[in-house]
Scaffold this active site. Structure first.
Site, PDB file in Angstrom:
ATOM      1  N   GLU A 274     -10.994   6.878   3.387  1.00  0.00           N
ATOM      2  CA  GLU A 274     -10.017   6.351   4.342  1.00  0.00           C
ATOM      3  C   GLU A 274     -10.136   6.987   5.726  1.00  0.00           C
ATOM      4  OE1 GLU A 274      -6.107   5.142   2.856  1.00  0.00           O
ATOM      5  OE2 GLU A 274      -6.722   5.872   0.885  1.00  0.00           O
TER       6      GLU A 274
ATOM      7  N   ASP B 228       0.855  -1.171   0.000  1.00  0.00           N
ATOM      8  CA  ASP B 228       0.000   0.000   0.000  1.00  0.00           C
ATOM      9  C   ASP B 228       0.908   1.244   0.000  1.00  0.00           C
ATOM     10  OD1 ASP B 228      -2.133   1.734   0.057  1.00  0.00           O
ATOM     11  OD2 ASP B 228      -3.273   0.577   1.515  1.00  0.00           O
TER      12      ASP B 228
HETATM   13  C1  BGC Z   1      -5.143   2.945   0.033  1.00  0.00           C
HETATM   14  C2  BGC Z   1      -5.235   1.913  -1.053  1.00  0.00           C
HETATM   15  C3  BGC Z   1      -4.968   2.519  -2.395  1.00  0.00           C
HETATM   16  C4  BGC Z   1      -3.637   3.254  -2.369  1.00  0.00           C
HETATM   17  C5  BGC Z   1      -3.296   3.919  -3.663  1.00  0.00           C
HETATM   18  C6  BGC Z   1      -3.906   3.777  -0.062  1.00  0.00           C
HETATM   19  O1  BGC Z   1      -3.935   4.834   0.820  1.00  0.00           O
HETATM   20  O2  BGC Z   1      -5.188   2.316   1.291  1.00  0.00           O
HETATM   21  O3  BGC Z   1      -6.498   1.308  -1.031  1.00  0.00           O
HETATM   22  O4  BGC Z   1      -4.979   1.529  -3.363  1.00  0.00           O
HETATM   23  O5  BGC Z   1      -3.673   4.238  -1.368  1.00  0.00           O
HETATM   24  O6  BGC Z   1      -4.054   5.044  -3.876  1.00  0.00           O
HETATM   25  C1  BGC Z   2      -3.230   9.732  -2.190  1.00  0.00           C
HETATM   26  C2  BGC Z   2      -4.013   8.479  -2.077  1.00  0.00           C
HETATM   27  C3  BGC Z   2      -3.493   7.722  -0.956  1.00  0.00           C
HETATM   28  C4  BGC Z   2      -3.454   8.541   0.323  1.00  0.00           C
HETATM   29  C5  BGC Z   2      -2.858   7.770   1.444  1.00  0.00           C
HETATM   30  C6  BGC Z   2      -3.281  10.485  -0.881  1.00  0.00           C
HETATM   31  O1  BGC Z   2      -2.556  11.660  -0.991  1.00  0.00           O
HETATM   32  O2  BGC Z   2      -3.725  10.486  -3.224  1.00  0.00           O
HETATM   33  O3  BGC Z   2      -3.929   7.716  -3.241  1.00  0.00           O
HETATM   34  O4  BGC Z   2      -4.309   6.615  -0.782  1.00  0.00           O
HETATM   35  O5  BGC Z   2      -2.756   9.731   0.128  1.00  0.00           O
HETATM   36  O6  BGC Z   2      -2.510   8.532   2.524  1.00  0.00           O
END
Ligand code: BGC
Ligand code: BGC
Length: 602
Positions: free
Chosen positions: A493, A293
């Site tokens: 998230e 991740d």
């Molecule tokens: C998320 C994932 C995602 C990745 C890429 C992460 O923060 O937990 O689900 O695929 O970012 O964007």
């Molecule tokens: C990104 C996401 C990622 C996330 C995780 C964001 O800045 O765009 O893809 O999942 O950070 O912290």
């Protein structure tokens, strides 16, 4: 006799197919071996490195310099031109750099197309997974994934960080809507259906993309629903609740898996050798590769080098790195440190070779070596009418009718006046939720195309029906019915973790005003999860859980006016109050507001 003949034919066909399959596998293995035998350590480590577009866009030559094997666009990284053609150009530009490297190994490009190709303007946006869970329809999910994949390929991208097979056990979790259900049985079926739709009959078909099943393991089971938290259960429970989705996805052909940020009993998944290597690659026979991740390795140890060592040795094959030159723990550091670790004997060469073999095998299987550039004939099909019709169908099938006093629904299309109100009645951004154009999503006109619920209602009623509107619940007096669309504002998230899921004051007030007008009230709840609704339920005559339907609001009108009878069933248990959370089917003393599987129809 005929029957006998048919059985023999089927048998022979199966044998022929199996032979063809194993010949194909052998051919791929030969190509992979040829390549690996020519590769330097730098080239191998490059294949294990996935860099975020934002982190490398200023130094695109680094793809050639460091043999970078993969690029991703995270939720907030995207080209300046986010039309399908803009994305396709970006993809081709990067791919052309990779194709000029010594061994001409193409990059594989990953994206979070988690409810349609959601970072592309004009794409078809589907209901988030919780809504698809309510449909309980694997055929539908397969179609949704196939459309998503075709739209991806129209922009070059051929790798989707989906399906999320999280089994969300707690509504407080900000990723609840990315989970199909609290029930592992349903997740198991729908996750596999998604993989089938995404990868098609053959992964190398021009409309197929590589699925990535996430987040392994136990992401939806953390204590208090904390994102990236700790799942505190014994192994039997972990396996029973959280593993079935992976078993079925692997059976369906899934070739990439993303470990979870979360921990199992205090051990971070990205460093859990037992689960990543022994269980996944050993016991379950997973032949694909593991991609980390976003900067998740960094969490394993304060010292980046130690963190890399732990993770690669635990079984991680590719690292997702969002940081570029000048930032901490960037891709050049990763490459330098991993090389040092190999030279110091701390990461065995055999581990590197295993990772690279897995990655290259999957790359060959995707067909990207033969067709590295965008399939331009697919570009104009992004957001097509046909694709939107499938999304509309997904919306209709996802709605769950929770209350319908005196058969208020379906509404007649010939009423004199319908009042439509609430902050989400005319808001595509709220309909879509998080992971839409940007990581967190936002209210308002975030994406071109699509239909808001208000527009959909206007499209559906007869010419003589007057549709009046407001945003705050006011003005319904004298109408035949008042439709109030309320709910959550977009989030994703950890930012979406909540300790309180009661409706906002703005929403409660809107429903109160509608009720005070004295006309029958239909509430449409747009949310990524169950909310605390008892007071509002009592003030309404009909109530529909719409989840996060996406761009095709017409599907909501189809149900409101009876062109489609509700079929959705709750994929989760609906709590009465916050104290009841977590509440899940199978609990002792199970007494939810609505049980798992509840859903009325006409
Ligand atoms: C998320 C994932 C995602 C990745 C890429 C992460 O923060 O937990 O689900 O695929 O970012 O964007
Ligand atoms: C990104 C996401 C990622 C996330 C995780 C964001 O800045 O765009 O893809 O999942 O950070 O912290």
């Amino acid at each position: 006799m005929k029957k006998y003949f048919a059985i023999v034919m089927i048998f022979m066909l199966t044998v022929t197919l199996n032979i063809a399959q194993s010949q194909k596998e052998k051919a791929v293995q030969k190509k992979v071996n040829d390549l690996i035998s020519q590769m330097t350590l730098e080239e191998k480590i490059g294949q294990m490195t996935q860099v975020d577009y934002d982190a490398i866009k200023a130094n695109i030559k680094d793809i050639g310099k460091y043999f970078i094997g993969s690029i991703l666009c995270g939720g907030n990284s995207e080209p300046d031109d986010i039309t399908p053609a803009g994305w396709a150009n970006l993809y081709d530009k990067f791919q052309n750099v990779a194709l000029k490297t010594r061994l001409r190994i193409p990059i594989i490009w990953g994206i979070d197309a988690v409810h349609g190709h959601n970072n592309v303007d004009g794409a078809t946006i589907f209901p988030h997974n919780i809504g698809l869970g309510a449909s309980r329809n694997p055929k539908l999910v397969e179609q949704v994934a196939a459309v998503t994949s075709a739209e991806m390929r129209g922009t070059g991208v051929q790798w989707d960080f989906a399906p999320c097979v999280a089994v969300s056990r707690n509504e407080k979790w900000g990723r609840s809507y990315e989970s199909y259900s609290e029930n592992p049985e349903l997740v198991k079926i729908l996750g596999a259906a998604f993989v089938k739709g995404m990868q098609g009959n053959d992964l190398s078909d021009k409309t197929s993309s590589l699925a990535c099943v996430k987040h392994f393991l136990g992401d939806g089971g953390t204590t208090n629903g904390k994102d990236q938290g700790n799942t505190e259960v014994d192994e039997a429970t972990l396996r029973k609740i959280h593993l079935p989705g992976y078993i079925s996805a692997i059976k369906a052909g899934a070739k990439s898996i993303m470990p979870s940020y979360s921990s199992w009993n205090g051990v971070k998944m990205h460093g859990n050798k037992y689960l990543l290597t022994d269980v996944l690659k050993g016991e379950l026979g997973f032949k694909g590769f593991l991609v980390s991740d976003w900067a998740a390795i960094d969490q394993l140890d304060k010292d980046y080098k130690t963190a890399i060592e732990k993770s690669i040795n635990a079984g991680l094959d590719m690292a997702m790195i969002p940081n570029g030159q000048g930032q901490k723990n960037n891709y050049i550091e990763f490459i330098t440190l991993l090389k040092e670790l190999v030279n110091e004997g701390k990461v065995p060469v055999s581990r590197i070779d295993d990772a690279v073999r897995r990655i290259l095998t999957v790359k060959f299987e995707t067909g990207v070596f033969d067709n590295p550039l965008t399939e331009k004939s697919l570009t104009p099909l992004v957001g097509s009418k046909a694709n939107r019709e499938i999304a509309r169908d997904a919306v209709r099938q996802s709605l769950v009718l929770l209350k319908n006093e005196n058969n208020l629904l379906p509404l007649s299309k010939n009423l004199k006046r319908i009042h439509v109100t609430g902050k989400s009645a005319d808001d595509i951004g709220n309909q879509c939720g998080g992971w839409t154009i940007s990581w967190q999503g936002k209210s308002g006109n975030v994406i071109s195309g699509g239909t808001t619920i208000l527009q959909a209602i206007k499209n559906t009623v007869s010419n003589s029906t007057q549709v009046t509107t407001s945003k705050d619940g006011s003005g319904a007096e004298g109408a035949d019915v008042c439709i109030v669309a309320v709910g959550e504002l977009p989030y994703a998230e950890m930012i979406g973790d909540r300790q309180d899921l009661t409706l906002s004051k703005e929403d409660a007030d809107a429903i109160q005003k509608a009720k005070s007008s004295g006309v029958p009230v239909v509430v449409l709840l747009l949310s990524g999860r169950a909310m605390i609704i008892e007071p509002e339920l009592n003030k309404s005559n009909a109530f529909i859980a719409c989840w996060l339907p996406g761009t095709e609001g017409q599907g909501v009108a189809d149900v409101l006016f009876g062109d489609f009878k509700p079929v959705g069933k709750l994929p989760i248990s609906w709590p009465k109050n916050m104290n009841q959370i977590p509440i899940n089917i199978g609990d002792a003393n199970y007494d939810p507001l609505f049980p798992y599987g509840f859903g009325l129809t006409y």
